[in-house]
Design an enzyme around this catalytic site. Structure first.
Site, PDB file in Angstrom:
ATOM      1  N   ASP A  73       0.848  -1.199   0.000  1.00  0.00           N
ATOM      2  CA  ASP A  73       0.000   0.000   0.000  1.00  0.00           C
ATOM      3  C   ASP A  73       0.882   1.246   0.000  1.00  0.00           C
ATOM      4  OD1 ASP A  73      -2.160   1.597  -0.101  1.00  0.00           O
ATOM      5  OD2 ASP A  73      -2.996   0.996   1.833  1.00  0.00           O
ATOM      6  N   HIS A 180      -8.066   0.611   7.339  1.00  0.00           N
ATOM      7  CA  HIS A 180      -8.398   1.946   6.839  1.00  0.00           C
ATOM      8  C   HIS A 180      -9.708   2.432   7.474  1.00  0.00           C
ATOM      9  CE1 HIS A 180      -5.766   1.180   3.059  1.00  0.00           C
ATOM     10  NE2 HIS A 180      -5.072   1.387   4.162  1.00  0.00           N
ATOM     11  N   SER A 354      -6.463   3.254  17.823  1.00  0.00           N
ATOM     12  CA  SER A 354      -7.428   2.289  17.295  1.00  0.00           C
ATOM     13  C   SER A 354      -8.802   2.919  17.450  1.00  0.00           C
ATOM     14  CB  SER A 354      -7.344   0.992  18.076  1.00  0.00           C
ATOM     15  OG  SER A 354      -7.757   1.244  19.394  1.00  0.00           O
ATOM     16  N   HIS A 378       4.063   5.397  13.546  1.00  0.00           N
ATOM     17  CA  HIS A 378       2.934   5.684  12.651  1.00  0.00           C
ATOM     18  C   HIS A 378       1.579   5.314  13.228  1.00  0.00           C
ATOM     19  CE1 HIS A 378       2.288   1.492  11.782  1.00  0.00           C
ATOM     20  NE2 HIS A 378       1.553   1.699  10.729  1.00  0.00           N
ATOM     21  N   GLY A 379       1.552   4.624  14.343  1.00  0.00           N
ATOM     22  CA  GLY A 379       0.250   4.242  14.885  1.00  0.00           C
ATOM     23  C   GLY A 379       0.445   3.454  16.161  1.00  0.00           C
ATOM     24  N   LYS A 454     -15.477   2.057   9.054  1.00  0.00           N
ATOM     25  CA  LYS A 454     -14.395   1.128   8.722  1.00  0.00           C
ATOM     26  C   LYS A 454     -14.650   0.566   7.336  1.00  0.00           C
ATOM     27  CE  LYS A 454     -11.633  -0.244  11.002  1.00  0.00           C
ATOM     28  NZ  LYS A 454     -10.278   0.291  11.254  1.00  0.00           N
TER      29      LYS A 454
END
Lengths: 455, 135
Positions: A73, A180, A354, A378-379, A454
């Site tokens: 991606d 995503h 999340s 990044h997360g 989502k």
């Protein structure tokens, strides 16, 4: 290994570090021309090729470029859109979440509502978010608040296959699936008033976070070029510990071809996020009468990309190729490519949590420039596999539990909710605390979710 | 079902066992479709795929990548793959049905098929492969 691996972790995050991720970080350290360290951000986890949360810079003469350091991606990334709305305006508004869910095509098999011709597709790949703004699907200011101004100038659409183009045409403005999302959030806490104000953020403000990438066009580009680079590995006699790390010298025809195609795919992703932004603004305008100028972009970051950047390497300024796979650029004050009005602060860094936990806005630092080639996490980073999530959790229960916390969730199926439940991720607070304490980026604001769609 | 999901933190890792190489390919294709669309599928649309590659693992990866491409671009959910392999040449006859959002939106989009850890093994019981799908 040509260079040491370097991890940025806390004691609690070290305890959940997977052997597979460590092995992948070591594999990266064997690649030709890698500079200083194979770096792991605190959200590191086991992926394919590079670990997720992996950063590595390569010498432009000796080094290689690898799709395994970017991922399928290409330019998966995240942007944050400000609104003038307050929590009371949107909390519990099922109709708003439903409207957004139907306006933004999501999930497997979703097709674009946009009419994308072959010519338009080319423009998306060449001009990225600039194409959308020129077409009236965004504001000029949006480009100033995008990494790279919303497009990489090195894009070469001739290196994007017809298969990739075929996949790109019906998917402009679609969200995708998996992790995503499009999320309405409220600014719950401000840590740095001055920076928050400059970014356009304030307490109790509603924002919209959008997380998606280059869709099938980028996925196909990665698949196509790994095949080409498999041949290059033999041609240039590169020894690899993992075939997914297929690569070529950056300046070789094969390396340049991948870089040009990757940049074109990255531009498609920026155009895609701009289209979703436009759709979101239209929904908010219709439902709340909010003007476009009242919904400015805070910033847009890529977290799967390779870039040619200037960094100080052993005391000398050098141009290097930085791969960030599941890592965010975190350029500090006065670095290039930062909006002029934010130059003294550093770039905004957007870290999604999340769907049940906080997301964070931070700012880039000199510390990141010195330690990680201007990179940060990044997360939250997954901690539970999708198989375990499906076995242990019911999507229905997760949605009901989140509803009790005031968070509405809408997805194409219940499994998609279980797959992405809050407990499958590391606590996002633990991850950002590490990058804050290590000086890789500094906390500006915390945002809590109110409603999520989502894919 | 002759495939199972193995725990993998970020992506979907599938283990497939089959008596022959052809059935291994066929079952892996079936696993890919199940991950993407769930179990409800019929075989009314036909499609043929031919691949030539450099080694058996690449043949499998390129076959699945092609299935992914055709499935997405032509909107077909495949239920069956009859695979013939001759050396490093593959010919597959696929059967499926048009994508229907009401019945097939039960899975997760697969972004790509990974080479990481991809190795086809053979023993007295037949063939086995572990393969990672990026989701």
């Amino acid at each position: 290994m040509r260079v040491p691996g370097r991890f940025f972790l806390s004691e609690s995050l070290e305890k959940i570090l997977e052997p597979g991720a460590v092995q992948q970080l070591a594999n990266v350290a064997t690649l030709p021309g890698i500079i200083k360290n194979s770096l792991a951000m605190p959200d590191i986890h086991w992926g394919y090729g590079f670990p997720i949360g992996g950063v590595a810079a390569f010498d432009l003469t000796e080094g290689v470029i690898s799709p395994g350091g970017v991922g399928f991606d290409i330019n998966c990334g995240v942007r944050l859109l400000a609104t003038p709305l307050a929590q009371k305006d949107v909390a519990g508004r099922k109709d708003l979440i439903e409207t957004l869910f139907h306006a933004v095509p999501t999930g497997v098999g979703a097709k674009s509502a946009q009419k994308v011709t072959g010519h338009v597709l080319e423009q998306m790949m060449v001009k990225g978010a600039r194409w959308a703004v020129d077409a009236g699907l965004g504001e000029e200011n949006d480009l100033l608040r995008c990494e790279e101004g919303g497009y990489m100038k090195e894009a070469n659409i001739k290196e994007v296959s017809s298969k990739a183009k075929q996949r790109g045409i019906p998917q402009g403005g679609t969200l995708g699936s998996g992790n995503h999302f499009l999320e309405l959030q409220v600014v719950r806490e401000i840590y740095d008033e001055n920076s928050a104000k400059a970014f356009g953020l304030y307490q109790d403000q509603v924002c919209c976070m959008i997380h998606c990438g280059s869709r099938g066009l980028g996925h196909q580009t990665c698949t196509d070029h790994i095949r080409i680079l498999e041949g290059a590995v033999k041609k240039y006699q590169i020894k690899l510990p993992d075939r997914q790390l297929a690569c070529a010298p950056i300046s070789s025809p094969e390396g340049e071809a991948y870089f040009g195609a990757m940049a074109a795919s990255a531009n498609y992703a920026w155009a895609n996020r701009q289209l979703i932004t436009h759709t979101t603004r239209n929904v908010l305008k219709k439902m709340f009468g909010t003007g476009y100028e009242e919904m400015p972009l805070v910033y847009d970051v890529a977290h799967n990309v390779a870039k040619i950047e200037e960094h100080i390497v052993f005391g000398r300024k050098e141009r290097v190729c930085v791969h960030r796979k599941g890592a965010t650029r975190s350029f500090g004050p006065h670095a290039p490519d930062i909006p002029p009005e934010l130059s003294s602060i550093g770039q905004p860094v957007i870290i999604p949590g999340s769907m049940g936990t906080s997301s964070f806005v931070l700012r880039g630092t000199q510390g990141a420039m010195e330690q990680t080639f201007g990179s940060t996490c990044h997360g939250a980073g997954r901690v539970m596999s999708r198989t375990q999530a499906k076995k242990r959790l019911s999507g229905k229960d997760v949605a009901a539990r989140l509803a009790l916390q005031g968070i509405l969730v809408k997805a194409p199926n219940e499994a998609a909710i279980a797959d992405e439940a809050p407990e499958v991720y590391k606590p996002s607070e633990d991850v950002v605390r590490v990058v804050h304490d290590a000086g890789l980026s500094l906390l500006v604001a915390r945002l809590d979710p109110l409603g999520v769609i989502k894919g | 079902m002759s495939f199972k999901e193995i725990s993998h933190t970020a992506d979907v890792k599938i283990q497939v066992c089959a008596p022959t190489l052809e059935s291994l390919f066929s079952e892996t294709c079936n696993a890919l479709m199940q991950v993407m669309y769930g179990p409800v599928r019929k075989g009314i649309v036909k499609k043929e795929i031919a691949i030539t590659s450099t080694d058996t693992e690449s043949l499998l990866l390129e076959f699945l990548s092609e299935v992914l491409f055709v499935s997405e671009v032509e909107g077909i959910v495949f239920s069956d793959a009859r695979v013939r392999i001759d050396g490093l040449n593959l010919h597959a006859e696929l059967a499926g049905e048009p994508f229907d959002r009401d019945r097939h939106a039960l899975g997760t989009e697969v972004k790509g098929i990974s080479y990481s850890g991809l190795s086809i093994r053979q023993d007295a019981n037949g063939y086995m492969v572990d393969i990672i799908f990026d989701v």
